[in-house]
Motif scaffolding. Structure first.
Motif, mmCIF file in Angstrom:
data_model
loop_
_atom_site.group_PDB
_atom_site.id
_atom_site.type_symbol
_atom_site.label_atom_id
_atom_site.label_comp_id
_atom_site.label_asym_id
_atom_site.label_seq_id
_atom_site.Cartn_x
_atom_site.Cartn_y
_atom_site.Cartn_z
ATOM 1 N N VAL A 1 0.734 -1.045 0.068
ATOM 2 C CA VAL A 1 0.200 0.322 0.031
ATOM 3 C C VAL A 1 0.531 1.507 0.542
ATOM 4 O O VAL A 1 0.103 2.376 -1.266
ATOM 5 C CB VAL A 1 -1.141 0.089 0.787
ATOM 6 C CG1 VAL A 1 -1.490 1.639 1.355
ATOM 7 C CG2 VAL A 1 -2.032 -1.000 1.375
ATOM 8 N N ILE A 2 2.329 0.850 0.442
ATOM 9 C CA ILE A 2 3.288 2.499 0.592
ATOM 10 C C ILE A 2 3.592 2.419 -0.344
ATOM 11 O O ILE A 2 3.729 4.111 -0.875
ATOM 12 C CB ILE A 2 4.328 2.239 1.642
ATOM 13 C CG1 ILE A 2 3.584 2.225 3.412
ATOM 14 C CG2 ILE A 2 5.051 3.207 0.866
ATOM 15 C CD1 ILE A 2 4.475 2.037 4.253
ATOM 16 N N GLY A 3 3.585 1.573 -1.653
ATOM 17 C CA GLY A 3 4.562 1.931 -2.528
ATOM 18 C C GLY A 3 3.172 1.889 -3.837
ATOM 19 O O GLY A 3 3.023 2.768 -4.702
ATOM 20 N N GLN A 4 1.839 1.654 -3.487
ATOM 21 C CA GLN A 4 0.355 2.178 -4.165
ATOM 22 C C GLN A 4 0.602 3.275 -3.932
ATOM 23 O O GLN A 4 -0.073 4.454 -5.067
ATOM 24 C CB GLN A 4 -0.802 1.386 -3.836
ATOM 25 C CG GLN A 4 -0.402 0.077 -4.623
ATOM 26 C CD GLN A 4 -1.481 -1.083 -3.971
ATOM 27 O OE1 GLN A 4 -2.407 -0.868 -3.877
ATOM 28 N NE2 GLN A 4 -1.396 -2.127 -4.162
ATOM 29 N N GLU A 5 0.298 3.859 -2.798
ATOM 30 C CA GLU A 5 0.096 5.540 -2.314
ATOM 31 C C GLU A 5 0.890 5.977 -3.083
ATOM 32 O O GLU A 5 0.513 7.542 -3.725
ATOM 33 C CB GLU A 5 -0.041 5.681 -1.008
ATOM 34 C CG GLU A 5 -1.621 4.881 -0.895
ATOM 35 C CD GLU A 5 -3.190 6.003 -1.425
ATOM 36 O OE1 GLU A 5 -3.107 6.487 -1.882
ATOM 37 O OE2 GLU A 5 -3.147 4.192 -1.872
ATOM 38 N N TYR A 6 1.930 5.671 -2.782
ATOM 39 C CA TYR A 6 2.961 6.858 -3.185
ATOM 40 C C TYR A 6 3.423 7.042 -5.032
ATOM 41 O O TYR A 6 3.550 8.545 -5.146
ATOM 42 C CB TYR A 6 4.496 6.839 -2.350
ATOM 43 C CG TYR A 6 5.592 7.511 -3.031
ATOM 44 C CD1 TYR A 6 5.571 8.728 -2.382
ATOM 45 C CD2 TYR A 6 6.370 7.379 -4.063
ATOM 46 C CE1 TYR A 6 7.024 9.711 -2.455
ATOM 47 C CE2 TYR A 6 7.511 8.330 -4.296
ATOM 48 C CZ TYR A 6 8.062 9.307 -3.813
ATOM 49 O OH TYR A 6 8.285 10.150 -3.470
ATOM 50 N N ALA A 7 3.154 6.021 -5.617
ATOM 51 C CA ALA A 7 2.797 6.084 -6.946
ATOM 52 C C ALA A 7 1.525 6.961 -7.665
ATOM 53 O O ALA A 7 1.889 7.656 -8.521
ATOM 54 C CB ALA A 7 2.176 4.691 -7.752
ATOM 55 N N GLY A 8 0.769 7.055 -6.409
ATOM 56 C CA GLY A 8 0.170 7.946 -6.632
ATOM 57 C C GLY A 8 0.130 9.632 -6.316
ATOM 58 O O GLY A 8 -0.406 10.693 -7.412
ATOM 59 N N LEU A 9 1.218 9.804 -5.989
ATOM 60 C CA LEU A 9 1.628 11.138 -5.720
ATOM 61 C C LEU A 9 2.176 11.727 -6.205
ATOM 62 O O LEU A 9 2.163 12.917 -6.159
ATOM 63 C CB LEU A 9 2.428 11.467 -3.986
ATOM 64 C CG LEU A 9 1.431 10.610 -2.652
ATOM 65 C CD1 LEU A 9 1.950 10.681 -1.598
ATOM 66 C CD2 LEU A 9 0.178 11.825 -2.686
ATOM 67 N N VAL A 10 2.894 10.690 -6.991
ATOM 68 C CA VAL A 10 4.072 11.351 -7.690
ATOM 69 C C VAL A 10 3.875 11.576 -9.630
ATOM 70 O O VAL A 10 3.521 10.881 -9.544
ATOM 71 C CB VAL A 10 5.584 10.914 -7.754
ATOM 72 C CG1 VAL A 10 6.281 10.807 -6.076
ATOM 73 C CG2 VAL A 10 5.673 9.582 -7.797
#
Length: 151
Positions: free
Chosen positions: A142-151
Protein backbone atom coordinates in the motif's frame (compact mmCIF):
# COMPACT_ATOMS: atom_id res chain seq x y z
CA UNK A 1 6.29 41.52 33.24
CA UNK A 2 2.88 39.85 33.85
CA UNK A 3 2.81 36.09 33.82
CA UNK A 4 0.82 34.16 31.24
CA UNK A 5 -2.71 33.26 32.27
CA UNK A 6 -3.24 29.68 33.45
CA UNK A 7 -3.96 27.09 30.79
CA UNK A 8 -6.04 23.97 31.02
CA UNK A 9 -3.18 21.76 29.86
CA UNK A 10 -5.79 19.67 28.07
CA UNK A 11 -3.22 18.18 25.68
CA UNK A 12 -1.06 15.41 27.04
CA UNK A 13 0.94 12.72 25.30
CA UNK A 14 -0.55 9.29 25.74
CA UNK A 15 1.67 6.28 25.22
CA UNK A 16 -0.59 3.30 24.86
CA UNK A 17 -0.19 -0.27 23.76
CA UNK A 18 -2.56 -2.41 21.76
CA UNK A 19 -5.77 -2.91 23.67
CA UNK A 20 -5.30 0.04 26.02
CA UNK A 21 -8.19 2.42 26.57
CA UNK A 22 -8.08 5.96 27.81
CA UNK A 23 -10.49 7.06 30.49
CA UNK A 24 -9.88 10.28 32.26
CA UNK A 25 -11.63 12.43 34.77
CA UNK A 26 -9.13 15.26 34.39
CA UNK A 27 -11.76 17.30 32.57
CA UNK A 28 -13.64 17.45 35.88
CA UNK A 29 -10.63 18.80 37.70
CA UNK A 30 -9.30 21.26 35.13
CA UNK A 31 -9.16 24.64 36.88
CA UNK A 32 -12.11 26.87 36.05
CA UNK A 33 -9.83 29.90 35.68
CA UNK A 34 -7.76 28.09 33.04
CA UNK A 35 -10.89 27.20 31.12
CA UNK A 36 -12.20 30.76 31.40
CA UNK A 37 -9.03 32.03 29.71
CA UNK A 38 -9.44 29.55 26.86
CA UNK A 39 -13.11 30.50 26.45
CA UNK A 40 -12.25 34.22 26.45
CA UNK A 41 -9.53 33.67 23.84
CA UNK A 42 -11.86 31.66 21.61
CA UNK A 43 -9.91 28.43 22.05
CA UNK A 44 -12.84 26.67 23.74
CA UNK A 45 -16.52 27.17 23.00
CA UNK A 46 -19.05 27.52 25.78
CA UNK A 47 -20.91 24.47 24.48
CA UNK A 48 -17.75 22.35 24.56
CA UNK A 49 -16.83 23.71 28.00
CA UNK A 50 -20.22 22.63 29.30
CA UNK A 51 -20.20 19.21 27.60
CA UNK A 52 -16.61 18.17 28.29
CA UNK A 53 -15.56 20.14 31.36
CA UNK A 54 -18.89 20.41 33.20
CA UNK A 55 -18.87 24.20 33.16
CA UNK A 56 -22.20 25.84 34.08
CA UNK A 57 -22.90 29.34 32.85
CA UNK A 58 -25.02 31.97 34.57
CA UNK A 59 -27.74 33.87 32.68
CA UNK A 60 -25.27 36.68 31.97
CA UNK A 61 -22.85 34.24 30.30
CA UNK A 62 -20.28 34.19 33.09
CA UNK A 63 -19.12 30.95 34.67
CA UNK A 64 -21.15 30.02 37.73
CA UNK A 65 -18.43 28.56 39.96
CA UNK A 66 -20.80 27.06 42.57
CA UNK A 67 -23.06 25.42 40.01
CA UNK A 68 -20.00 24.16 38.11
CA UNK A 69 -18.56 22.59 41.25
CA UNK A 70 -21.90 20.88 41.96
CA UNK A 71 -22.22 19.65 38.37
CA UNK A 72 -18.68 18.29 38.37
CA UNK A 73 -19.25 16.56 41.68
CA UNK A 74 -22.39 14.97 40.28
CA UNK A 75 -20.52 13.72 37.21
CA UNK A 76 -17.64 12.35 39.25
CA UNK A 77 -20.05 10.44 41.47
CA UNK A 78 -21.51 8.46 38.55
CA UNK A 79 -18.40 6.36 38.08
CA UNK A 80 -18.62 7.12 34.38
CA UNK A 81 -15.63 8.75 32.69
CA UNK A 82 -16.21 12.18 31.23
CA UNK A 83 -14.04 11.27 28.25
CA UNK A 84 -13.38 8.00 26.48
CA UNK A 85 -12.07 7.00 23.09
CA UNK A 86 -12.19 3.27 23.60
CA UNK A 87 -14.42 2.37 20.64
CA UNK A 88 -12.21 4.19 18.17
CA UNK A 89 -9.08 2.90 19.87
CA UNK A 90 -10.35 -0.67 19.59
CA UNK A 91 -11.17 -0.17 15.92
CA UNK A 92 -7.69 1.21 15.30
CA UNK A 93 -6.08 -1.69 17.17
CA UNK A 94 -7.99 -4.21 15.09
CA UNK A 95 -6.41 -2.79 11.96
CA UNK A 96 -3.07 -1.30 13.02
CA UNK A 97 -0.69 -3.23 15.28
CA UNK A 98 1.57 -0.80 17.14
CA UNK A 99 4.75 -2.07 15.50
CA UNK A 100 3.29 -1.43 12.04
CA UNK A 101 2.21 2.09 12.98
CA UNK A 102 5.84 2.69 13.90
CA UNK A 103 7.00 1.08 10.66
CA UNK A 104 4.75 3.38 8.61
CA UNK A 105 6.17 6.42 10.39
CA UNK A 106 9.75 5.18 9.85
CA UNK A 107 9.17 4.27 6.21
CA UNK A 108 7.71 7.69 5.52
CA UNK A 109 11.14 9.14 6.28
CA UNK A 110 12.44 7.34 3.17
CA UNK A 111 10.35 9.62 0.96
CA UNK A 112 10.71 13.25 0.01
CA UNK A 113 9.60 15.73 2.63
CA UNK A 114 6.74 17.25 0.63
CA UNK A 115 4.98 13.88 0.31
CA UNK A 116 5.57 12.31 3.73
CA UNK A 117 2.53 13.63 5.55
CA UNK A 118 0.19 12.93 2.65
CA UNK A 119 1.60 9.44 2.23
CA UNK A 120 1.08 8.54 5.88
CA UNK A 121 -2.44 9.97 5.80
CA UNK A 122 -3.42 8.14 2.62
CA UNK A 123 -2.00 4.81 3.78
CA UNK A 124 -3.61 5.12 7.20
CA UNK A 125 -7.01 6.07 5.77
CA UNK A 126 -6.90 3.29 3.20
CA UNK A 127 -6.13 0.67 5.82
CA UNK A 128 -8.83 1.95 8.16
CA UNK A 129 -11.36 2.01 5.31
CA UNK A 130 -10.50 -1.59 4.38
CA UNK A 131 -10.76 -2.57 8.04
CA UNK A 132 -8.50 -5.59 7.72
CA UNK A 133 -5.46 -6.33 9.83
CA UNK A 134 -2.32 -4.72 8.42
CA UNK A 135 0.72 -6.95 8.01
CA UNK A 136 4.19 -6.02 6.73
CA UNK A 137 3.62 -7.21 3.17
CA UNK A 138 0.31 -5.34 2.89
CA UNK A 139 1.84 -2.22 4.39
CA UNK A 140 4.72 -2.20 1.91
CA UNK A 141 2.34 -2.83 -0.99
CA UNK A 142 0.00 0.00 0.00
CA UNK A 143 2.91 2.39 0.66
CA UNK A 144 4.17 1.72 -2.87
CA UNK A 145 0.74 2.17 -4.42
CA UNK A 146 -0.06 5.35 -2.56
CA UNK A 147 3.35 6.87 -3.23
CA UNK A 148 3.00 6.11 -6.95
CA UNK A 149 -0.24 8.09 -6.86
CA UNK A 150 1.53 11.07 -5.31
CA UNK A 151 4.29 11.45 -7.91
Amino acid sequence: MPSDPPRSNAWHELNAKRGNCAHTLTSATTPIKALAVEIDEGMLSKDRAADVFGIVFAADGSIDAQATAAARQGRAGTGQPMFSFCDERHRQDQVWPTELRRKLASRALDFDLRNRSKLVGYVHRRMMDQGRLVDEALLEDVIGQEYAGLV
